[in-house]
Design an enzyme around this catalytic site. Sequence first.
Site, PDB file in Angstrom:
ATOM      1  N   GLY A 212       0.758  -1.012  -0.154  1.00 29.58           N
ATOM      2  CA  GLY A 212       0.098   0.450  -0.072  1.00 29.58           C
ATOM      3  C   GLY A 212       0.533   1.163  -0.083  1.00 29.58           C
ATOM      4  O   GLY A 212       2.227   1.595   0.117  1.00 29.58           O
ATOM      5  N   ASN A 213       0.156   2.036   0.246  1.00 30.62           N
ATOM      6  CA  ASN A 213       0.907   3.631   0.073  1.00 30.62           C
ATOM      7  C   ASN A 213       0.684   4.462   1.559  1.00 30.62           C
ATOM      8  O   ASN A 213      -0.669   4.569   1.956  1.00 30.62           O
ATOM      9  CB  ASN A 213       0.824   4.319  -1.262  1.00 30.62           C
ATOM     10  CG  ASN A 213      -0.145   4.317  -1.607  1.00 30.62           C
ATOM     11  OD1 ASN A 213      -0.994   5.704  -0.733  1.00 30.62           O
ATOM     12  ND2 ASN A 213      -0.585   4.248  -2.876  1.00 30.62           N
ATOM     13  N   ARG A 214       1.247   5.346   1.444  1.00 33.70           N
ATOM     14  CA  ARG A 214       0.571   6.237   2.297  1.00 33.70           C
ATOM     15  C   ARG A 214      -0.092   7.923   2.524  1.00 33.70           C
ATOM     16  O   ARG A 214      -0.592   8.455   3.214  1.00 33.70           O
ATOM     17  CB  ARG A 214       1.248   7.685   3.564  1.00 33.70           C
ATOM     18  CG  ARG A 214       2.899   6.533   4.230  1.00 33.70           C
ATOM     19  CD  ARG A 214       4.473   7.149   4.430  1.00 33.70           C
ATOM     20  NE  ARG A 214       4.103   8.364   4.948  1.00 33.70           N
ATOM     21  CZ  ARG A 214       5.274   9.339   5.085  1.00 33.70           C
ATOM     22  NH1 ARG A 214       6.188   9.194   4.177  1.00 33.70           N
ATOM     23  NH2 ARG A 214       4.950  10.269   5.944  1.00 33.70           N
ATOM     24  N   SER A 215      -0.910   7.370   0.201  1.00 34.61           N
ATOM     25  CA  SER A 215      -1.581   8.722   0.773  1.00 34.61           C
ATOM     26  C   SER A 215      -3.100   8.451   2.025  1.00 34.61           C
ATOM     27  O   SER A 215      -3.816   7.725   1.914  1.00 34.61           O
ATOM     28  CB  SER A 215      -2.122   7.897  -0.774  1.00 34.61           C
ATOM     29  OG  SER A 215      -3.862   9.186  -0.934  1.00 34.61           O
ATOM     30  N   ALA A 280      -3.763   7.622  -5.218  1.00 33.85           N
ATOM     31  CA  ALA A 280      -2.210   7.031  -5.026  1.00 33.85           C
ATOM     32  C   ALA A 280      -2.159   5.745  -6.023  1.00 33.85           C
ATOM     33  O   ALA A 280      -2.221   4.583  -5.421  1.00 33.85           O
ATOM     34  CB  ALA A 280      -1.574   7.217  -4.041  1.00 33.85           C
TER      35      ALA A 280
END
Length: 412
Positions: A212-215, A280
Amino acid sequence: MDKGASKRIVVGVGGGIAAYKSCALIRRFTESGHQVRVIPTDSALEFVGSATFEALSGNPVHTGVFTDVPAVPHVRLGQEADLVVVAPATADLLARAAHGRADDLLTATLLTAQCPVMFAPAMHTEMWLHPATADNVAILRSRGAVVIEPASGRLTGADTGPGRLPEPDELFGLASLLLERAEALPRDLTGRRIVVSAGGTREPLDPVRFLGNRSSGKQGYAIARLAAQRGAEVTLISGVTAGLEPPAAVEVVQVTTAEQMRVAVDKHAVGADAVIMAAAVADFRPASVASAKIKKGAGEPDSIPLIRNDDILAGLVQARRDGALSAGTAIVGFAAETGDEHGDVLSHARAKLQRKGCDLLVVNAVGEGKAFEVDSNDGWLLGADGTEAALPLGSKALMASRVLDALRAHLG
Ligand code: CTP
């Protein structure tokens, strides 16, 4: 607005069950350092007592014009205010305001206010949709007042439909935006259909793990919220966010993976005036998803083979070239950039705009305390026509308002 700059805010409270939500709004204003005067109507006090409003605002509360007469409050409060927010604005209050009545302290204040005025309507769906209310809203808007779109959802009792007061956080955000930029909420996107993607994607590895990502989704949600309040019909394709509430008057489609996002964006893009890709989206996903939890085993971990996800933005540009998407659909991309040995933020962004072929590129400069999980952003707005505008550091709502200004200009 300078962070911490204290403004004078009048909070008008109409007589509806949603009056209780005004308490949290008043608290948000005072906690932000603003000076708040609460002016309820007599019927608002049937729902929340004046002691509550006095304690929350730290100021006396009156409903009529014959209290504290030497201070001329019915003229002074309106004249001195930096912002008047009426929440909830009932059908009756909208009618009285639209017709210039001055039969209590709140309506008198509305007639003397020289500052931005924001009404947040709350009433039963039938009352909201009634032509009389629609006319009153149109009158108020034509005179420059901001009348925000109500949320849909459960009203008092078992009814559902538009007419719900948006949550205090959302009202606070819109009011704060008006303090930052008085002209931030025109109805200039009325009749437009806009698709916004937001949040991050999750690419599963096994039943319990993902890439995943930090968006946080905050920037995309701010754009969707504001586009709806500027009159657009908005579909928000939401990936994973930091638990954000759906914005009022926005259709929300929830997705998790990049592939689900692509399918949803492609579907809703058809016939849209604009697609804004603030999400993102993961560029890669694990080549295979294990059906059972991957065990750590005894030795060194295996590497995870990845495969490329489709670039949704590039796909939209291609679809427009091929005629599958209307030539009039504007496509807006986002880029989070850091400078490196090959170039600075701006030169990377110019190259990305060329590569992606979209009409507008919103460039966030990323680094310590910027872009991710925070409430403010700065960067640039680049147009395919060569225009470049700096986006000064400000709230994500302010950035959303500048992006929508540029989109509005592009749509013509
Ligand atoms: N985007 C997309 N589909 C993807 C990846 C990104 O639609 N699979 C969109 C994002 O929503 C954003 C824009 O493309 O609007 C820019 O994404 P970014 O990842 O910065 O671009 P890349 O071309 O992947 O460039 P980089 O090499 O910097 O990662």
